[in-house]
Design a protein around this motif. Structure first.
Motif, PDB file in Angstrom:
ATOM      1  N   CYS A 102       0.853  -1.189   0.000  1.00  0.00           N
ATOM      2  CA  CYS A 102       0.000   0.000   0.000  1.00  0.00           C
ATOM      3  C   CYS A 102       0.887   1.237   0.000  1.00  0.00           C
ATOM      4  CB  CYS A 102      -0.913  -0.012   1.227  1.00  0.00           C
ATOM      5  SG  CYS A 102      -1.956   1.452   1.383  1.00  0.00           S
ATOM      6  N   ASN A 103       0.704   2.086  -0.992  1.00  0.00           N
ATOM      7  CA  ASN A 103       1.425   3.368  -1.079  1.00  0.00           C
ATOM      8  C   ASN A 103       2.935   3.200  -1.014  1.00  0.00           C
ATOM      9  OD1 ASN A 103      -1.072   4.554  -1.203  1.00  0.00           O
ATOM     10  ND2 ASN A 103      -1.059   5.342   0.883  1.00  0.00           N
ATOM     11  N   GLY A 104       3.436   2.095  -1.561  1.00  0.00           N
ATOM     12  CA  GLY A 104       4.871   1.870  -1.593  1.00  0.00           C
ATOM     13  C   GLY A 104       5.419   1.102  -0.416  1.00  0.00           C
ATOM     14  N   LEU A 105       4.592   0.822   0.589  1.00  0.00           N
ATOM     15  CA  LEU A 105       5.016   0.027   1.737  1.00  0.00           C
ATOM     16  C   LEU A 105       4.540  -1.409   1.552  1.00  0.00           C
ATOM     17  CD1 LEU A 105       4.202   2.462   4.697  1.00  0.00           C
ATOM     18  CD2 LEU A 105       6.298   2.286   3.336  1.00  0.00           C
ATOM     19  N   VAL A 106       5.382  -2.345   1.953  1.00  0.00           N
ATOM     20  CA  VAL A 106       5.090  -3.768   1.792  1.00  0.00           C
ATOM     21  C   VAL A 106       5.124  -4.430   3.159  1.00  0.00           C
ATOM     22  CG1 VAL A 106       5.809  -5.927   0.681  1.00  0.00           C
ATOM     23  CG2 VAL A 106       6.125  -3.745  -0.508  1.00  0.00           C
ATOM     24  N   CYS A 107       4.169  -5.321   3.398  1.00  0.00           N
ATOM     25  CA  CYS A 107       4.090  -6.067   4.652  1.00  0.00           C
ATOM     26  C   CYS A 107       4.647  -7.466   4.429  1.00  0.00           C
ATOM     27  CB  CYS A 107       2.658  -6.125   5.163  1.00  0.00           C
ATOM     28  SG  CYS A 107       2.471  -6.943   6.760  1.00  0.00           S
ATOM     29  N   THR A 116       7.201  -7.281   9.383  1.00  0.00           N
ATOM     30  CA  THR A 116       7.956  -6.075   9.045  1.00  0.00           C
ATOM     31  C   THR A 116       7.212  -5.277   7.992  1.00  0.00           C
ATOM     32  OG1 THR A 116      10.124  -7.037   9.546  1.00  0.00           O
ATOM     33  CG2 THR A 116      10.093  -5.189   8.052  1.00  0.00           C
ATOM     34  N   LEU A 117       7.200  -3.962   8.158  1.00  0.00           N
ATOM     35  CA  LEU A 117       6.772  -3.048   7.104  1.00  0.00           C
ATOM     36  C   LEU A 117       8.027  -2.514   6.427  1.00  0.00           C
ATOM     37  CD1 LEU A 117       3.878  -1.092   8.857  1.00  0.00           C
ATOM     38  CD2 LEU A 117       3.722  -3.067   7.335  1.00  0.00           C
ATOM     39  N   TRP A 118       8.012  -2.481   5.107  1.00  0.00           N
ATOM     40  CA  TRP A 118       9.237  -2.229   4.348  1.00  0.00           C
ATOM     41  C   TRP A 118       8.927  -1.376   3.135  1.00  0.00           C
ATOM     42  CZ3 TRP A 118      10.654  -5.956   0.043  1.00  0.00           C
ATOM     43  CH2 TRP A 118      11.892  -5.643  -0.529  1.00  0.00           C
ATOM     44  N   ASN A 119       9.768  -0.365   2.929  1.00  0.00           N
ATOM     45  CA  ASN A 119       9.689   0.432   1.712  1.00  0.00           C
ATOM     46  C   ASN A 119      10.844   0.002   0.812  1.00  0.00           C
ATOM     47  OD1 ASN A 119       9.952   2.418  -0.310  1.00  0.00           O
ATOM     48  ND2 ASN A 119       8.974   3.954   0.975  1.00  0.00           N
ATOM     49  N   PRO A 120      10.586  -0.796  -0.240  1.00  0.00           N
ATOM     50  CA  PRO A 120      11.678  -1.278  -1.095  1.00  0.00           C
ATOM     51  C   PRO A 120      12.423  -0.160  -1.808  1.00  0.00           C
ATOM     52  CG  PRO A 120       9.651  -2.509  -1.485  1.00  0.00           C
ATOM     53  CD  PRO A 120       9.284  -1.317  -0.662  1.00  0.00           C
ATOM     54  N   SER A 121      11.756   0.968  -2.070  1.00  0.00           N
ATOM     55  CA  SER A 121      12.387   2.053  -2.814  1.00  0.00           C
ATOM     56  C   SER A 121      13.442   2.770  -1.976  1.00  0.00           C
ATOM     57  CB  SER A 121      11.330   3.055  -3.284  1.00  0.00           C
ATOM     58  OG  SER A 121      10.384   2.431  -4.123  1.00  0.00           O
ATOM     59  N   SER A 356       7.727   4.917  -3.836  1.00  0.00           N
ATOM     60  CA  SER A 356       7.302   6.093  -3.084  1.00  0.00           C
ATOM     61  C   SER A 356       8.345   6.454  -2.033  1.00  0.00           C
ATOM     62  CB  SER A 356       5.946   5.846  -2.391  1.00  0.00           C
ATOM     63  OG  SER A 356       6.109   5.108  -1.194  1.00  0.00           O
ATOM     64  N   LEU A 357       8.171   7.630  -1.471  1.00  0.00           N
ATOM     65  CA  LEU A 357       9.039   8.127  -0.393  1.00  0.00           C
ATOM     66  C   LEU A 357       8.348   8.042   0.961  1.00  0.00           C
ATOM     67  CD1 LEU A 357      10.240  11.284  -2.338  1.00  0.00           C
ATOM     68  CD2 LEU A 357      11.728   9.397  -1.663  1.00  0.00           C
ATOM     69  N   VAL A 358       7.224   7.323   1.033  1.00  0.00           N
ATOM     70  CA  VAL A 358       6.469   7.235   2.284  1.00  0.00           C
ATOM     71  C   VAL A 358       7.389   6.707   3.392  1.00  0.00           C
ATOM     72  CG1 VAL A 358       4.569   6.081   3.452  1.00  0.00           C
ATOM     73  CG2 VAL A 358       4.266   6.944   1.130  1.00  0.00           C
ATOM     74  N   PRO A 359       7.505   7.450   4.488  1.00  0.00           N
ATOM     75  CA  PRO A 359       8.459   7.061   5.538  1.00  0.00           C
ATOM     76  C   PRO A 359       7.862   6.077   6.530  1.00  0.00           C
ATOM     77  CG  PRO A 359       7.481   9.165   6.111  1.00  0.00           C
ATOM     78  CD  PRO A 359       6.876   8.752   4.785  1.00  0.00           C
ATOM     79  N   LEU A 360       8.737   5.439   7.252  1.00  0.00           N
ATOM     80  CA  LEU A 360       8.363   4.602   8.392  1.00  0.00           C
ATOM     81  C   LEU A 360       9.081   5.200   9.596  1.00  0.00           C
ATOM     82  CD1 LEU A 360       8.789   1.219   6.564  1.00  0.00           C
ATOM     83  CD2 LEU A 360       6.689   1.893   7.708  1.00  0.00           C
ATOM     84  N   ASP A 361       8.368   5.983  10.386  1.00  0.00           N
ATOM     85  CA  ASP A 361       8.994   6.699  11.487  1.00  0.00           C
ATOM     86  C   ASP A 361       9.715   5.725  12.406  1.00  0.00           C
ATOM     87  OD1 ASP A 361       7.969   9.023  10.516  1.00  0.00           O
ATOM     88  OD2 ASP A 361       6.171   8.966  11.761  1.00  0.00           O
TER      89      ASP A 361
END
Length: 391
Positions: A102-107, A116-121, A356-361
């Motif tokens: 979702c929105n560039g984040l992968v579960c 883990t939530l992960w942003n591959p980009s 995406s650039l969606v962050p994971l704080d």
């Protein structure tokens, strides 16, 4: 470029994929502040979704993940996917599963039930804390864990939903426990109990219209008695979703999200697959049959096909066939052609994600202070050597 108004610069940069944007953060402190800002992150994400650009495929083969550019699969080009050896749960000894994007984040999860939530980009990730099973059930014999992941637009929060089905020694002894992880609060909490349906398919929750969806069976002795249960991410409540009127009820039911809409697959085994799309969520009359794939229209017989994504033009649909190959279906010409992927012995799963650039704080992979100091050094080196940017 320094003379451009910020809104013009943001519009230009929002058309770029993530890798150059990460490099351009080193141009100056003002560029970094712009690219890291929530307004730009949202602008970039929305543009990518609306234009169907910056999309990739995560391909799973057993315990290994591979990445491929979605657009590169078009046009008859043979694609060699790149193995992902940097994802946060990488380990050959523990299985890996993808529970949604979702929105560039992968579960992701592994066989140890690590989530883990992960942003591959951006290669940032956040490992979720352990969530115990609080519900005590007498004579507990078996557990089934199922997950769903999505963005709650009501609270602007990313949530992971875990459903645990606890079974006793016989088929009539079972119950459910549901917990929700909030990325904003960084904690789990109990949700209302899942409706007491006998069977729940072990598939990832399908995200559409701010809800996660699963297929359940009301009575095991009644064949094809499948229902669609939705979990609203905002209210954290359950509801049933109406299904289209099908003259032939003898099919297996699967769910998918296609173009942001809830999609329903009616698999008439060894005959055909009908793909329906709900244009107006929750309205039964808004179901429309997008297309049918008959056995005679493909190169070889199939057990099932699953739509993955629209092409950039919207005229074709990428589909996964029998966990073995990818095919394109032309909606106008009603023809099928192969999307050739080289190097995979077996295609266990295909999941679309948008760059995406969606962050994971609080990313566990990075030390914020060290990262900032390194970026400041990079900026100094970048400015000392100069740069030339052509747009």
């Amino acid at each position: 470029m320094s003379q451009l108004p910020e809104e013009v610069l943001a519009d230009i940069l929002s058309r770029l994929p993530v890798p150059p944007l990460l490099r351009f953060r080193c141009v100056s402190f003002s560029w970094r502040a712009l690219i890291d800002g929530p307004d730009f992150i949202k602008l970039h994400l929305n543009r990518s979704i609306e234009t169907r650009t910056n999309r990739g495929l995560i391909l799973r083969e057993d315990n290994h993940l591979f990445a491929a550019d979605l657009d590169s699969l078009h046009g008859g080009v043979v694609v060699q996917p790149e193995q992902i050896d940097h994802h946060p749960l990488w380990c050959q000894d523990y299985g890996i599963e993808v529970w949604g994007s979702c929105n560039g984040l992968v579960c992701l999860s592994n066989s140890l039930d690590t989530l883990t939530l992960w942003n591959p980009s951006t290669r940032r990730s956040r490992r979720l804390p352990y969530a115990s099973i609080e519900f005590q059930y007498p004579s507990r014999n078996h557990e089934i864990r199922i997950y769903g992941f999505g963005h709650d637009i009501v609270s602007n929060d990313y949530k992971v939903v875990r459903i645990v089905k606890i079974k006793g020694v016989d088929d009539d002894s079972f119950d459910y426990e549901v917990k929700v992880y909030s990325l904003r609060s960084k904690s789990w909490h109990r949700a209302g109990k899942f409706p007491r349906y006998r069977s729940l398919k072990r598939t990832a929750g399908v995200l559409a219209s701010n809800a996660l969806h699963w297929v359940v069976t009301e009575e095991s002795e009644i064949p094809m008695a499948d229902l669609i249960v939705a979990f609203d991410l905002g209210s954290e409540s359950y509801r049933l979703v109406p299904q289209p009127e099908c003259s032939d009820k003898n099919f297996y039911l699967y769910l998918q999200s296609l173009g942001g809409c809830l999609s329903l697959l009616c698999n008439y085994f060894l005959d055909r697959v009908d793909v329906w799309v709900m244009r107006d969520y929750g309205v039964k009359e808004s179901w429309s049959k997008l297309f049918s794939v008959a056995q005679s229209s493909v190169i070889r017989p199939f057990q099932y096909v699953r739509p993955v994504a629209y092409s950039r033009s919207g005229g074709e649909v990428l589909m996964e066939q029998d966990s073995s190959k990818l095919i394109w279906y032309d909606l106008k010409q009603k023809r099928v052609k192969n999307a050739t992927v080289r190097g995979l012995k077996e295609l266990t799963q295909a999941e679309v994600w948008v760059g995406s650039l969606v962050p994971l704080d609080g990313d566990v992979e990075s030390d914020g202070k060290q990262q900032q100091e390194q970026e400041e050094r990079n900026i100094g080196d970048f400015l000392s050597t100069g740069f030339k940017l052509v747009l």
